[in-house]
Design a protein around this motif. Structure first.
Motif, PDB file in Angstrom:
ATOM      1  N   LYS A  92       0.802  -1.181   0.017  1.00 58.44           N
ATOM      2  CA  LYS A  92      -0.066   0.022  -0.109  1.00 58.44           C
ATOM      3  C   LYS A  92       1.109   1.155  -0.048  1.00 58.44           C
ATOM      4  O   LYS A  92       0.715   2.356  -0.571  1.00 58.44           O
ATOM      5  CB  LYS A  92      -0.857  -0.163   1.216  1.00 58.44           C
ATOM      6  CG  LYS A  92      -1.680   1.046   1.508  1.00 58.44           C
ATOM      7  CD  LYS A  92      -2.710   1.069   2.557  1.00 58.44           C
ATOM      8  CE  LYS A  92      -1.999   0.903   3.978  1.00 58.44           C
ATOM      9  NZ  LYS A  92      -2.944   1.021   4.966  1.00 58.44           N
ATOM     10  N   PHE A  93       1.911   1.203   1.010  1.00 58.45           N
ATOM     11  CA  PHE A  93       2.594   2.491   1.102  1.00 58.45           C
ATOM     12  C   PHE A  93       3.585   2.528  -0.306  1.00 58.45           C
ATOM     13  O   PHE A  93       4.019   3.952  -0.703  1.00 58.45           O
ATOM     14  CB  PHE A  93       3.707   2.406   2.054  1.00 58.45           C
ATOM     15  CG  PHE A  93       3.129   2.405   3.479  1.00 58.45           C
ATOM     16  CD1 PHE A  93       1.910   3.022   3.823  1.00 58.45           C
ATOM     17  CD2 PHE A  93       3.529   1.476   4.750  1.00 58.45           C
ATOM     18  CE1 PHE A  93       1.271   2.982   4.994  1.00 58.45           C
ATOM     19  CE2 PHE A  93       3.195   1.551   5.723  1.00 58.45           C
ATOM     20  CZ  PHE A  93       2.020   2.139   5.968  1.00 58.45           C
ATOM     21  N   LEU A  94       3.902   1.531  -1.116  1.00 55.18           N
ATOM     22  CA  LEU A  94       4.713   1.485  -2.257  1.00 55.18           C
ATOM     23  C   LEU A  94       4.230   2.126  -3.594  1.00 55.18           C
ATOM     24  O   LEU A  94       4.705   2.331  -4.549  1.00 55.18           O
ATOM     25  CB  LEU A  94       5.160   0.283  -2.585  1.00 55.18           C
ATOM     26  CG  LEU A  94       6.526  -0.132  -1.792  1.00 55.18           C
ATOM     27  CD1 LEU A  94       7.028  -1.382  -2.075  1.00 55.18           C
ATOM     28  CD2 LEU A  94       7.692   0.618  -1.986  1.00 55.18           C
ATOM     29  N   SER A  95       2.878   2.606  -3.277  1.00 58.84           N
ATOM     30  CA  SER A  95       1.872   3.003  -4.412  1.00 58.84           C
ATOM     31  C   SER A  95       1.854   4.518  -4.342  1.00 58.84           C
ATOM     32  O   SER A  95       1.761   5.045  -3.425  1.00 58.84           O
ATOM     33  CB  SER A  95       0.398   2.504  -4.343  1.00 58.84           C
ATOM     34  OG  SER A  95       0.610   1.091  -4.547  1.00 58.84           O
ATOM     35  N   GLU A  96       2.121   5.137  -5.442  1.00 63.47           N
ATOM     36  CA  GLU A  96       2.268   6.661  -5.459  1.00 63.47           C
ATOM     37  C   GLU A  96       1.023   7.084  -5.209  1.00 63.47           C
ATOM     38  O   GLU A  96      -0.176   6.646  -5.559  1.00 63.47           O
ATOM     39  CB  GLU A  96       2.533   7.149  -6.943  1.00 63.47           C
ATOM     40  CG  GLU A  96       2.896   8.640  -6.670  1.00 63.47           C
ATOM     41  CD  GLU A  96       2.851   9.424  -8.266  1.00 63.47           C
ATOM     42  OE1 GLU A  96       4.001   9.919  -8.387  1.00 63.47           O
ATOM     43  OE2 GLU A  96       1.886   9.205  -9.103  1.00 63.47           O
ATOM     44  N   HIS A  97       0.946   7.988  -4.029  1.00 60.29           N
ATOM     45  CA  HIS A  97      -0.336   8.558  -3.441  1.00 60.29           C
ATOM     46  C   HIS A  97       0.001   9.939  -2.783  1.00 60.29           C
ATOM     47  O   HIS A  97       1.266  10.562  -3.194  1.00 60.29           O
ATOM     48  CB  HIS A  97      -0.617   7.715  -2.394  1.00 60.29           C
ATOM     49  CG  HIS A  97       0.032   7.787  -1.146  1.00 60.29           C
ATOM     50  ND1 HIS A  97       1.182   6.669  -1.095  1.00 60.29           N
ATOM     51  CD2 HIS A  97       0.252   8.338   0.122  1.00 60.29           C
ATOM     52  CE1 HIS A  97       2.009   6.762  -0.020  1.00 60.29           C
ATOM     53  NE2 HIS A  97       1.317   7.663   0.564  1.00 60.29           N
ATOM     54  N   VAL A  98      -1.118  10.763  -2.656  1.00 59.44           N
ATOM     55  CA  VAL A  98      -1.187  12.140  -2.163  1.00 59.44           C
ATOM     56  C   VAL A  98      -2.090  11.975  -0.811  1.00 59.44           C
ATOM     57  O   VAL A  98      -2.769  11.225  -0.767  1.00 59.44           O
ATOM     58  CB  VAL A  98      -1.635  13.267  -3.089  1.00 59.44           C
ATOM     59  CG1 VAL A  98      -0.819  13.448  -4.304  1.00 59.44           C
ATOM     60  CG2 VAL A  98      -2.942  12.917  -3.564  1.00 59.44           C
ATOM     61  N   HIS A  99      -1.798  13.050  -0.212  1.00 59.29           N
ATOM     62  CA  HIS A  99      -2.749  13.259   1.317  1.00 59.29           C
ATOM     63  C   HIS A  99      -3.329  14.805   1.144  1.00 59.29           C
ATOM     64  O   HIS A  99      -2.736  15.803   0.398  1.00 59.29           O
ATOM     65  CB  HIS A  99      -1.890  13.088   2.231  1.00 59.29           C
ATOM     66  CG  HIS A  99      -1.137  11.885   2.540  1.00 59.29           C
ATOM     67  ND1 HIS A  99      -1.855  10.653   3.079  1.00 59.29           N
ATOM     68  CD2 HIS A  99      -0.026  11.507   2.412  1.00 59.29           C
ATOM     69  CE1 HIS A  99      -1.083   9.611   2.991  1.00 59.29           C
ATOM     70  NE2 HIS A  99      -0.052  10.185   2.517  1.00 59.29           N
ATOM     71  N   SER A 100      -4.427  14.937   1.750  1.00 60.83           N
ATOM     72  CA  SER A 100      -4.983  16.142   1.836  1.00 60.83           C
ATOM     73  C   SER A 100      -4.360  17.145   2.999  1.00 60.83           C
ATOM     74  O   SER A 100      -4.700  18.348   3.123  1.00 60.83           O
ATOM     75  CB  SER A 100      -6.505  16.113   1.955  1.00 60.83           C
ATOM     76  OG  SER A 100      -6.740  15.365   3.454  1.00 60.83           O
TER      77      SER A 100
END
Length: 180
Positions: A92-100
């Motif tokens: 899960k952490f290794l997938s590119e993501h953003v946060h608000s």
């Protein structure tokens, strides 16, 4: 030792910048809006110290940081080679993501890599004990604690619900995470 390697996002094999000096790392990251600093605490709690003891050791830093950022809570995350569910969490952490909200971490023990994707560049920041990193809200990134993780971090949140990611759908992380 803290390390920053910067790559063109289409060339994961060749770093165009390699830095090990914390002040230079901080300067390079500040140019893209990322906060990086070293905390020199007079007390470093043991790796297995209770959460309350770890938070108390860093309370002066936390109070100042939370006052600056408006953060509402802090906790301690401990991950080791025997942490149940790590393999699933790591994917899960290794997938590119953003946060608000900003993602703020302080490394008490061990290390982990925050990898940021900004302006056609990939910034791989190896954070080690005493490093603080604050990834601004909306900045595409991923985290790699490794296949045999060993770290203790303080996590600082504005949203009391904690870590909430919005995945970008990009597969770029697979090119820059050799052990994925």
């Amino acid at each position: 030792m803290s390390v920053l390697d910067v790559y063109a996002d289409n060339n994961p094999g060749t770093a165009i910048i390699h830095l090990t000096d914390p002040a230079r790392i901080a300067g390079e990251l500040a140019a893209i809006g990322v906060r990086f600093e070293r905390w020199d605490s007079p007390v470093v709690p043991p790796r297995d110290a209770p959460e309350a003891e770890v938070l108390a050791a860093y309370r002066p830093y936390l109070d100042q940081l939370m006052g600056e950022t408006g953060a509402g809570s802090a906790d301690v995350l401990r991950v080791g080679p025997d942490t149940e569910g790590w393999a699933q969490a790591r994917r899960k952490f290794l997938s590119e993501h953003v946060h608000s909200e900003d993602e703020v971490r302080f490394f008490v023990h061990g290390q982990g890599n925050f990898i940021l994707h900004v302006n056609d560049r990939v910034y791989n920041v190896c954070c080690t004990a005493r490093d603080l990193i604050s990834v601004p809200a909306g900045t595409p990134h991923w985290f790699d604690g490794g296949t045999t993780p060993d770290f203790v971090t303080l996590r600082i949140f504005t949203n009391t619900d904690g870590w909430i990611a919005q995945y970008t759908g990009s597969d770029i992380a697979a090119s820059f995470s050799p052990e994925a």
